[in-house]
Design a protein around this motif. Structure first.
Motif, PDB file in Angstrom:
ATOM      1  N   SER A  13       0.846  -1.162   0.032  1.00  0.00           N
ATOM      2  CA  SER A  13       0.120   0.026   0.044  1.00  0.00           C
ATOM      3  C   SER A  13       0.983   1.406  -0.118  1.00  0.00           C
ATOM      4  CB  SER A  13      -0.937  -0.123   1.210  1.00  0.00           C
ATOM      5  OG  SER A  13      -1.521  -1.174   1.345  1.00  0.00           O
ATOM      6  N   LEU A  40      -0.869  -1.066  -4.667  1.00  0.00           N
ATOM      7  CA  LEU A  40      -2.178  -1.649  -4.527  1.00  0.00           C
ATOM      8  C   LEU A  40      -3.309  -0.197  -4.744  1.00  0.00           C
ATOM      9  CD1 LEU A  40      -4.113  -3.878  -4.652  1.00  0.00           C
ATOM     10  CD2 LEU A  40      -4.201  -3.825  -2.172  1.00  0.00           C
ATOM     11  N   LYS A  45     -10.094   1.475   1.063  1.00  0.00           N
ATOM     12  CA  LYS A  45      -9.437   2.108   2.134  1.00  0.00           C
ATOM     13  C   LYS A  45      -9.418   3.458   1.951  1.00  0.00           C
ATOM     14  CE  LYS A  45      -5.676  -1.225   3.898  1.00  0.00           C
ATOM     15  NZ  LYS A  45      -4.426  -1.142   3.677  1.00  0.00           N
ATOM     16  N   GLY A  75      -6.503  -5.651  -8.535  1.00  0.00           N
ATOM     17  CA  GLY A  75      -7.013  -7.239  -9.049  1.00  0.00           C
ATOM     18  C   GLY A  75      -6.007  -7.900  -7.932  1.00  0.00           C
ATOM     19  N   LEU A  77      -2.572  -9.769  -7.330  1.00  0.00           N
ATOM     20  CA  LEU A  77      -1.249  -9.647  -7.261  1.00  0.00           C
ATOM     21  C   LEU A  77      -0.475 -10.579  -8.428  1.00  0.00           C
ATOM     22  CD1 LEU A  77       1.442  -8.205  -6.519  1.00  0.00           C
ATOM     23  CD2 LEU A  77       1.635  -9.883  -4.555  1.00  0.00           C
TER      24      LEU A  77
END
Ligand code: PNS
Length: 169
Positions: A13, A40, A45, A75, A77
């Protein structure tokens, strides 16, 4: 063995990028031909910095390292890793407490795409307690985060505070 460049994905993130992340990326850049810092795009979030801001920060921090690329993904990883032709997924392991979650992710990712290997790397011990979550919390409560994040992140954090509370210096 082929001569194909060895590409690793370092996903996360990065909200915000910490010196622990920077340490892992610099170590990873010595092991792989190319390491992609893959941010990501998580619509659920409430981020501190937008994905575009996080990408701009990482690009500036790693401007001196040509083997480091910054990108964003959404989507699965493993789908992103497959599209990029990655050999490895790099994850940092700070302490035993990270292990269980990381092992679950590594084994799930292996089940989904067995050709990509998860490689764990340890940051310098001075960063073993540093996390984006704690940095955010400490900063939000007025604590000093100098030395825990790159100076650019510190400056952006201060700017975000001024933006959110106009009139405060
Ligand atoms: O910085 P983080 O929160 O530790 O990073 C977690 C990340 C981005 C690596 C993980 O949430 C992820 O890979 N998300 C993409 C969706 C996915 O592939 N989920 C299955 C993981 S087994």
């Amino acid at each position: 063995m082929t001569d194909r460049p060895r590409l690793a994905i370092y996903p996360g993130s990065f909200d915000p990028l910490t010196n622990g992340h920077v340490d892992i990326i610099r170590r990873g850049a010595r092991l792989f031909d190319r390491i992609v810092v893959a941010i990501l795009r998580n619509i659920e979030k409430q981020p501190l910095f937008s994905v575009d801001e996080r990408m701009a920060i990482a690009r500036e921090v790693f401007a001196d390292l040509p083997g480091v690329e910054v990108d964003a993904f959404e989507g699965l990883l493993v789908d992103y890793a497959r599209r990029r032709g990655a050999t490895a997924i790099v994850r940092g392991l700070r302490a035993i407490s990270d292990f269980e979650y990381e092992m679950q992710m590594a084994l799930m990712n292996r089940r989904l795409h067995e050709d990509v290997e998860t490689v764990f790397m340890m940051p310098a011990e001075s960063y073993s307690y540093v996390s984006s979550r704690l940095v955010k919390e400490v900063f939000a409560l007025g604590g000093d985060v100098a030395g825990l994040v790159p100076p650019l992140v510190e400056a952006r954090l201060r700017a975000s505070r001024l933006r959110d509370t106009p009139g405060k210096r």
